[in-house]
Design a protein around this motif. Sequence first.
Motif, short mmCIF file in Angstrom:
data_model
loop_
_atom_site.label_atom_id
_atom_site.label_comp_id
_atom_site.label_asym_id
_atom_site.label_seq_id
_atom_site.Cartn_x
_atom_site.Cartn_y
_atom_site.Cartn_z
N ARG A 161 23.53 9.58 30.99
CA ARG A 161 22.28 10.31 31.28
C ARG A 161 21.72 10.98 30.03
O ARG A 161 20.53 10.86 29.73
N VAL A 162 22.58 11.67 29.27
CA VAL A 162 22.10 12.43 28.12
C VAL A 162 21.71 11.52 26.97
O VAL A 162 20.86 11.87 26.15
N PRO B 290 18.72 16.27 22.71
CA PRO B 290 19.35 17.14 23.70
C PRO B 290 19.86 18.43 23.08
O PRO B 290 20.37 18.44 21.95
N GLY B 291 19.70 19.53 23.84
CA GLY B 291 20.21 20.81 23.40
C GLY B 291 21.65 21.02 23.85
O GLY B 291 22.28 20.14 24.46
N LEU C 72 24.09 18.94 26.51
CA LEU C 72 25.31 18.29 26.03
C LEU C 72 26.57 18.78 26.73
O LEU C 72 27.62 18.14 26.63
N THR C 73 26.48 19.92 27.41
CA THR C 73 27.70 20.50 27.99
C THR C 73 27.69 20.62 29.49
O THR C 73 28.76 20.69 30.12
N LEU C 74 26.54 20.67 30.13
CA LEU C 74 26.48 20.92 31.57
C LEU C 74 26.67 19.64 32.37
O LEU C 74 26.03 18.61 32.10
N LEU C 75 27.55 19.72 33.36
CA LEU C 75 27.78 18.62 34.31
C LEU C 75 27.14 18.99 35.63
O LEU C 75 27.37 20.09 36.16
N PHE C 76 26.34 18.07 36.18
CA PHE C 76 25.60 18.35 37.41
C PHE C 76 26.08 17.44 38.54
O PHE C 76 26.80 16.45 38.31
N PRO C 77 25.68 17.76 39.79
CA PRO C 77 26.13 16.95 40.94
C PRO C 77 25.84 15.47 40.78
O PRO C 77 26.60 14.63 41.24
N GLU C 78 24.73 15.13 40.10
CA GLU C 78 24.43 13.69 39.96
C GLU C 78 25.42 12.97 39.06
O GLU C 78 25.43 11.73 39.00
#
Length: 820
Positions: A790-791, A797-798, A802-808
């Motif tokens: 995705r990233v 990307p900030g 680069l660090t956040l993992l989301f439900p998707e």
Amino acid sequence: MAQGTVQVTHGGSSRWRRRSGEYPTLAAALAVAGDGDVLSIAPGTYRENLVLNHAVTLRGPEGSVGSVRIAPLDGVALTVRASAVVQDLHLEGQDRAAPALLVEEGSPELTDLRVSTRSAAGIEVRGGAARPLVRRCTVENPAGVGIAVLDGGGGVFEECEVVAAGQTGVSVRGGGRPRLERCRIHHASGAGIAVTGEGSGLEALGCEVYEIKGTGVQIAARAAARLTDCAVHRTSADGVTLDTDAVLTLAGCDIHDIPENAVDLRSRSVLTLSRTTVRRFGRNGLSVWDPGTRVDAESCEIHDSTGDYPAVWISDGATASLSSCRVHDVPDAVFVLDRGSRADVVDSDLSQVRNTAVSVSDGATAQVDDCRIREAATGAWFRDHGSGGTLANCTIDAVQTGVIVTKGADPALERCTVSSPSEAGFYVSAGGRGSFQSCRVTGSSGFGFHVIDGCRTTLTRCHTERCARGGYEFAEDGPVADDCTSDESGSRLAAQSAGAGALAAERTGIRTVGAVRGAAAEAAPLPVPAPRGAEGADREPAGAARGSGEVLGQLDALVGLDSVKREVRALTDMIEVGRRRQQAGLKAASVRRHLVFTGSPGTGKTTVARLYGEILASLGVLERGHLVEVSRVDLVGEHIGSTAIRTQEAFDRARGGVLFIDEAYALAPEDSGRDFGREAIDTLVKLMEDHRDAVVVIVAGYTAEMDRFLTVNPGVASRFSRTITFGDYGPEELLRIVEQQAEEHEYRLGEGTAKALLTYFAELPKGPAFGNGRTARQTFESMVERHAGRVAQLSDPGTDELTLLFPEDLPTLPVLPAPC
């Protein structure tokens, strides 16, 4: 179908009898018919119980089987008590206590009948006066026996077929003696053919027995049978069984695709085979048990085992003879074991054997003459005290080891040649004896003759050539070589003990190693290989070892496992208090430190075992505390005898630490017979007793399987102090593992991700593939992979992207297949 009429054509010699008549029922027609009359039955269904007391001909329309149905509501549909002729009829019966067709007397001819019934038997021949000739008849009886011959009955069945039987396809008992020619018996339950009882017999020629829910052919209780050019295949149990003084001859037969034993015989039964093939069997090709039981096989072939069992198994005092036979593509060829058991193998080929071609153990005897053994792990293995016999004029080629003699076995080998072994040509150890006369080894990648452990072996006129490590390797005391030669020196050895000294050894190419090894052991002990799974912990200097408090802190930091932590702390407290009591001059309670870990995969068993070893080392209970992790493949050898060596080696690597045996129950599989894993268990139990303070043993595996494992050896359960159960992780604990993984790898869970993970883990199928902590880590890895995909599409990307993992980023839930 309505009932038709019956035309009677009288066949008497008297002029007034030469006439015809029509009758509305079969009973009425039979009432006026006499010997020689012909009853022609019109199409229809006849609800009558027929009895033929005269030599009449009873027939339906020719070539139209099924158009005439004899179908009474109960009782026997057709009873024959004379030398009648019956043809082109369809018989039906509904009486579970009676047959559909019963022959009680005479020699009737029964042709082109179809018996479709739910009776006690489709066709029954009963009594010594009954001798029918049955041609091209078909029997379908899903409720009972297909064809039954009993009470002295006999007869000939030609080209008949039993297409379904709820019980035995063909049953012979009570002195019955039928002959079957070109018959087919299939889709029966219990047995295809069963011959039982003294005086009962059967002869079958060109018959086929297949698709049987049970055993193909059963001969029992003093019965006898002969099968010629027959095939038995696709059964759910054994192919052929003999029990209790049964006698069977198989000539030109083919027994194949059997999930269990192709042929199993016991209790003084006798089997004679010639020109017979046994192939694709799941257990033994020939399984021979009990004193007085005997097999004589000539010009037979046994091959393509689909299981892990010996092709020929002889035990409990039984005897088997193989002459001009071929045994190939099997795990083991001939296994003979138990005192009084004997195998005679003459002029036979044993090849492509994954383990041992000939194995002799537990006091058994083997006589192997003029045989050719090739492509095997071991050519012949004489295992233990009382086991022996003779190998004469045999060639053994392309094996790992030609002949092994161990543990007091004492065979005689004469004029045998071993070519191109990858290890030793002849190997004697552990108190084995044996005499070797005029034996040769050529092209060995190891030694020619390797005799260790002070074995009292005698070699006479033996010869070696082109042996990579040497022609002869002897212990200092024990073996005696007389007139033996080797191409290493070209000289001859005269009546010399292997311990006669280094100078004589140099002159003859025979090397003695006992004294050299003894001196070297004091000066330079052999290095211990790094234990698998220790991850370098055993290489830390003693001063770098962590204290028990630090290790217990790491244990407490593990996710979940509350009950496990309590158990380990309780053990640690007992050991610590015991140590302090000893320091105070008090008696300390004996604490058995060996443990059983049960639970599903991925619950932290290996991690806790490693920490447990460190804790014991920090308390001074273990010298090093390292972990050596092994499983069945590390302990169980390819052939008999190597298992004990492998187990000893693993135990030695774990000295001063923890030996962790994962999936330990695999050492004792269910219904394993004489599986080599039992040798690993026996060896381990003895080592745990002899070196109780040197190694801590932890066995691990699924709960139910480990409960069974603890019962396989009387000493197993008593060696372990307690069982610690590792429960499956719940959704909250799995989430915590993902959070730890994210923190370690510098990721964060975005808004809603923790809740989505809880839902994901709650809905995740918990089948056999569920890996607990391993599944949590794999989930995190999948999230990182999807996050990267995705990233990677973002141009700049900030840090948050680069660090956040989301439900998707969560993987999709696996979909289990719908139940059948």
